[in-house]
Design an enzyme around this catalytic site. Structure first.
Site, short mmCIF file in Angstrom:
data_model
loop_
_atom_site.label_atom_id
_atom_site.label_comp_id
_atom_site.label_asym_id
_atom_site.label_seq_id
_atom_site.Cartn_x
_atom_site.Cartn_y
_atom_site.Cartn_z
N LYS A 132 0.91 -1.04 0.17
CA LYS A 132 0.22 0.10 -0.17
C LYS A 132 0.78 1.33 0.03
O LYS A 132 1.67 1.21 0.76
CB LYS A 132 -0.99 0.12 1.20
CG LYS A 132 -1.69 1.33 1.29
CD LYS A 132 -2.82 1.06 2.51
CE LYS A 132 -3.38 2.47 2.69
NZ LYS A 132 -4.41 2.31 3.71
N LYS A 150 -2.12 -1.37 -3.92
CA LYS A 150 -2.96 -0.16 -3.72
C LYS A 150 -2.31 1.04 -3.77
O LYS A 150 -1.49 1.30 -3.02
CB LYS A 150 -3.97 -0.43 -2.31
CG LYS A 150 -4.67 0.91 -1.86
CD LYS A 150 -5.48 0.57 -0.68
CE LYS A 150 -6.13 1.72 -0.25
NZ LYS A 150 -6.57 1.92 1.17
C1 PBG Z 1 -7.25 3.21 5.94
C2 PBG Z 1 -7.40 3.07 4.28
C3 PBG Z 1 -7.54 4.24 3.31
C4 PBG Z 1 -8.05 3.54 2.30
C5 PBG Z 1 -8.37 2.30 2.47
N1 PBG Z 1 -7.99 2.18 3.76
C6 PBG Z 1 -6.91 5.39 3.35
C7 PBG Z 1 -5.81 5.79 3.76
O1 PBG Z 1 -4.76 5.05 3.99
O2 PBG Z 1 -5.38 7.17 4.13
C8 PBG Z 1 -8.15 4.36 0.67
C9 PBG Z 1 -9.02 3.96 -0.20
C10 PBG Z 1 -9.74 4.74 -1.17
O3 PBG Z 1 -8.93 5.77 -1.30
O4 PBG Z 1 -10.41 4.42 -1.81
N2 PBG Z 1 -5.97 3.23 6.12
#
Ligand code: PBG
Length: 323
Positions: free
Chosen positions: A195, A248
């Site tokens: 991520k 992601k």
């Molecule tokens: C929680 C999380 C996030 C997303 C999914 N889980 C946000 C982040 O890390 O700030 C983002 C999902 C999206 O942008 O659709 N940590």
């Protein structure tokens, strides 16, 4: 064999021929639809930067899920927006927490729907970081205990799959051990293994009310420049017991999706995130893009790169078009 005896256009001549030779076919089974569940009653708040998406209270989530199931979508991913946020993220691992209650309510009515829960503290901490903060630092090891409690309460409520998205080190092993200790050996662990610290989460932070109050997430989420590190993260999470892994965001990281799939051969999810959705929605609303064609092309590209599952806010539209 070369032109003129060999002609690539032969296999593009008619729609039926093109159908026969198409390499990548999107299916309903590939899709996961994310939902935002908010504490309270009778709430249906539109998320302005994500047209078509809402914060829904539990009573309003049920009809939404009914529609999703009717469209043939087989899995949802739940995020919670609690009534109360505090430094210890207590709402995250409360049996009567928003996600725990939503899972029970949805499972009760739709037992065959696969429910995935996002496991992360950022929606539940008052500072908006994904872990416990001390002196401005996000602490790794104490956070693992809270994430483990959170995952266990989700699984006890009936979640089929827990998906840690916090990017703390060691959280996959910690959560797997905690689940197994409680006898929750069948709960699937989908790790947000790779991520990135992405600008494309902007709209989500409005949706989940989870923007960090200070600093950014760069000490735990990955540098978007790093593809090899993304593979290492995936391999480590597999070692720790992840059943499935994730890349992601999706579209800026298609090479990473490809590399992670090739290197691991594990079931791979890709998250087509809020900013990717917002871009297409905004361009389509302006008449600058044909929304259906743009979405089909983007999501097919994610599958072609190597994703088995695609988490996307376009899932309902896709289900209608693929139906
Ligand atoms: C929680 C999380 C996030 C997303 C999914 N889980 C946000 C982040 O890390 O700030 C983002 C999902 C999206 O942008 O659709 N940590």
């Amino acid at each position: 064999m070369y032109y003129p005896s060999y002609r690539m256009r032969r296999l593009r001549r008619t729609p039926a021929i093109r159908d026969l030779v198409r390499e990548t076919k999107l299916q309903l089974d590939d899709l996961v639809y994310p939902l935002f569940v908010i504490a309270g009653e009778n709430i249906k708040n539109p998320i302005s930067s994500m047209p078509g998406c809402y914060q829904l209270s539990i009573g309003n989530v049920i009809p939404e899920v009914r529609e999703i199931v009717k469209l043939g979508i087989k899995a949802i991913l739940l995020f919670g927006i609690p009534a109360h946020k505090d430094p210890a993220a207590t709402g995250a691992y409360d049996h009567e927490g928003i996600v725990q209650m939503a899972v029970r309510a949805i499972k009760d009515e739709f037992p065959d729907l696969v429910i995935i829960t996002d496991v992360c503290l950022c929606e539940y901490t008052d500072h908006g970081h994904c872990g416990v903060v001390q002196d401005g630092e996000v602490l790794n090891d104490v956070t693992l205990e809270l994430l483990s409690k959170m995952a266990v309460t989700h699984a006890e409520s009936g979640a089929d799959m827990v998906a840690p998205s916090d990017m703390m080190d060691g959280r996959v092993a910690a959560i797997r051990n905690a689940l197994d200790d409680e006898g929750l050996t069948d709960t699937i662990l989908l790790s947000y293994s790779s991520k990135f610290a992405s600008a494309f989460y902007g709209p989500f932070r409005e949706a989940a009310e989870s923007a960090p109050a200070f600093g950014d997430r760069k000490t735990y989420q990955m540098d978007p420049a790093n593809g090899e590190e993304a593979v290492r993260e995936a391999l480590l999470d597999i070692e720790e017991g992840a059943d499935m892994i994730m890349v992601k965001p999706a579209i800026p990281f298609l090479d990473v999706i490809h590399a992670v799939k090739q290197e691991t051969k594990f079931p791979l999810a890709a998250y087509n995130v809020s900013g990717e959705y917002a871009m297409i929605k905004a361009a389509a609303a302006n008449g600058w893009l044909d929304e259906q064609r743009a979405v089909l092309e983007a999501i097919t590209g994610i599958k072609r790169a190597g994703a088995d599952l695609i988490i996307t806010y376009h899932a309902k539209d896709l289900a209608t078009w693929l139906g």
